[in-house]
Design an enzyme around this catalytic site. Structure first.
Site, mmCIF file in Angstrom:
data_model
loop_
_atom_site.group_PDB
_atom_site.id
_atom_site.type_symbol
_atom_site.label_atom_id
_atom_site.label_comp_id
_atom_site.label_asym_id
_atom_site.label_seq_id
_atom_site.Cartn_x
_atom_site.Cartn_y
_atom_site.Cartn_z
ATOM 1 C CG ASP A 84 34.083 2.321 -30.359
ATOM 2 O OD1 ASP A 84 33.757 1.353 -29.628
ATOM 3 O OD2 ASP A 84 33.250 3.080 -30.887
ATOM 4 C CB VAL A 85 38.437 -2.584 -32.447
ATOM 5 C CG1 VAL A 85 38.330 -3.738 -33.422
ATOM 6 C CG2 VAL A 85 39.658 -1.717 -32.749
#
Length: 152
Positions: A84-85
């Site tokens: 979930d960058v």
């Protein structure tokens, strides 16, 4: 996130990763104590500058990208895929008198891969930053984080 996975965060000690401090159970909830980043997240930082019509310099954009790449290199070396960058998971702090420091945080949906060739298959993350293989629900690995870094 299971307690063992939260404790795995202890291994991710790097200047470009939000530091893990402790974890404990309170009222059947896992509580994770992390480093405080007093300047908020990159999403808010960019939004404030956009509203003020201030564009970040090329050098500050490259500094952010370099710090993100160093963080990913470190977490991937510990077999962790962040998954979930995005700008709201990049936190900003100050390092003494120097320029702001960007740190990767929020490992809530991260995954530890067992062996070098392991692939993950669960589609999680934020669609605007997700790699094509995640959107297509195909197996993925560390490269999905690299795609997301490019989107940032």
């Amino acid at each position: 996130m299971p307690r063992w996975q939260a404790q795995h965060l202890q291994l991710l000690q790097h200047t470009a990763v939000v530091a893990y401090r402790d974890c404990f159970i309170h009222d059947d909830c896992l509580c994770i104590v992390m480093e405080y980043c007093e300047c908020g997240d990159l999403e808010k930082w960019v939004d404030v500058r956009r509203r003020a019509r201030q564009r970040p310099s090329e050098s500050s954009a490259l500094r952010v990208f370099a710090q993100l790449c160093m963080a990913l290199e470190h977490v991937h070396a510990h077999r962790v895929v962040h998954r979930d960058v995005k700008t709201s998971n990049l936190f900003i702090t100050r390092d003494a008198e120097g320029p702001p420091v960007v740190k990767l945080g929020d490992f809530g949906i991260s995954r530890v891969l067992g062996a070098t060739g392991d692939l993950a298959a669960t589609a999680v993350g934020t669609p605007c930053y997700m790699a094509p293989e995640l959107l297509d629900e195909r197996p993925y690995d560390y490269k999905a984080d690299v795609w997301s870094a490019g989107c940032v």
